[in-house]
Design an enzyme around this catalytic site. Structure first.
Site, PDB file in Angstrom:
ATOM      1  N   LYS A 231       0.812  -1.321  -0.197  1.00 16.77           N
ATOM      2  CA  LYS A 231      -0.134   0.076   0.015  1.00 16.77           C
ATOM      3  C   LYS A 231       1.050   1.293   0.137  1.00 16.77           C
ATOM      4  CE  LYS A 231      -4.407  -1.961   1.531  1.00 16.77           C
ATOM      5  NZ  LYS A 231      -5.391  -2.062   2.580  1.00 16.77           N
ATOM      6  N   ARG A 265      -3.590  -9.795   4.939  1.00 21.11           N
ATOM      7  CA  ARG A 265      -4.008 -10.085   3.536  1.00 21.11           C
ATOM      8  C   ARG A 265      -3.109  -9.559   2.733  1.00 21.11           C
ATOM      9  NH1 ARG A 265      -6.450  -6.667  -0.019  1.00 21.11           N
ATOM     10  NH2 ARG A 265      -8.180  -7.584  -1.256  1.00 21.11           N
TER      11      ARG A 265
END
Length: 284
Positions: A231, A265
């Site tokens: 991210k 995740r």
């Protein structure tokens, strides 16, 4: 396969299957010549590498992405779910959607989990789907607003000016509001998993703080899913594009597990499964 996991025993790994053309990380499977074949091959690699769950999504949630309707989302994911079920792949299947219609169809086709990035706030019918199915339900904190996104070609999108009176307390309160919505619809506590929503409506500094204080989310009494993989808060911290964020992701996963994450995740399953096993050996 029993969709309920034994939390606390180990960290579970959720591998990401993006059945999209516009994933921020460049791994969208719709760009493949044969999407279903590519998804099957990736799923098999992930499960062999240590994934416990596969998270199948048909709509990108990256900052600045365009929404798709339920029909298009179903057209993308149902053939993949059908193929995975028929292949007998040895992982639980999660559907990454905030639309009740999509979740219900995915469960009917053999998915085991619902991963709702809007924590029941985008579709009032989602709680009922979870209650009727009895499936595990991930509730993710989300304050995303497109107007607050800054896009840079190399590093991608990040949120600016996300206003919280008290970051962790606000996230906890809003997650518990979603828990109350779920319970009011008949969802059982044992179905609920919380996700603090790393990268969703939070600045770089707020994401870093939230990971470091993840234990305060875990203290709410529900299993916690952490989704930091590749991210932009990692990219902006290290000044690196998505394809060069594996070490940053590994650091966040290790700290997150030490702070109480039950599930990570991730895109880079083989590497992160090793990180999880090593971190478990240290902290569990």
């Amino acid at each position: 396969m029993n969709p309920f996991l034994e939390f606390g025993k180990k960290t579970y790994v959720m591998g990401i299957l993006n059945v999209t053309p516009d994933s921020f990380s460049g791994d969208g499977l719709l760009s493949a010549a044969d999407t279903v074949k590519a998804a099957l091959e990736q799923a098999e690699r992930f499960c062999d590498a240590g994934a416990d769950i596969l998270d199948i999504g048909g709509e990108s949630t990256r900052p600045g992405s365009n929404p798709v309707d339920a029909g298009e989302e179903l057209a993308r994911i149902l053939p993949v779910i059908d193929a995975l079920v028929n292949s007998g792949v040895n992982c639980l299947l999660s559907v990454d959607t905030y639309k009740a219609e999509v979740a219900e169809a995915a469960l009917r086709h053999g998915a085991n989990w619902i991963n709702d990035v809007w924590a029941l706030r985008a579709d009032v019918d989602m709680a009922g789907v979870a209650a009727r199915s009895g499936a595990p339900l991930v509730l993710m904190h989300n304050r995303s607003q497109p107007a607050h996104v800054e896009l840079q070609e190399r590093l991608g999108g990040r949120y600016l000016g996300a206003a919280y009176a008290d970051l962790v307390e606000d996230v906890k309160r809003e997650l518990l509001e979603s828990v109350a919505l779920a319970r009011a619809a008949g969802v059982r506590d044992e179905q609920i998993i919380l996700d603090p929503g790393i990268g969703f409506g939070k600045s770089v500094e707020q994401n870093l703080e939230l990971v470091n204080r993840l234990g305060e989310i875990r203290e709410l009494g529900y299993p916690v899913l952490l989704g930091p993989s590749r991210k932009s808060f990692i990219g902006y911290t290290l000044n690196l594009p998505p394809e060069e964020r594996v070490e940053g992701t590994a650091a966040v996963c290790a700290i997150g597990i030490a702070r109480g994450a039950d599930i990570i995740r991730v895109h880079d399953v083989e590497v992160m499964a090793r990180v999880a096993r090593m971190t478990d050996a240290l902290v569990r």
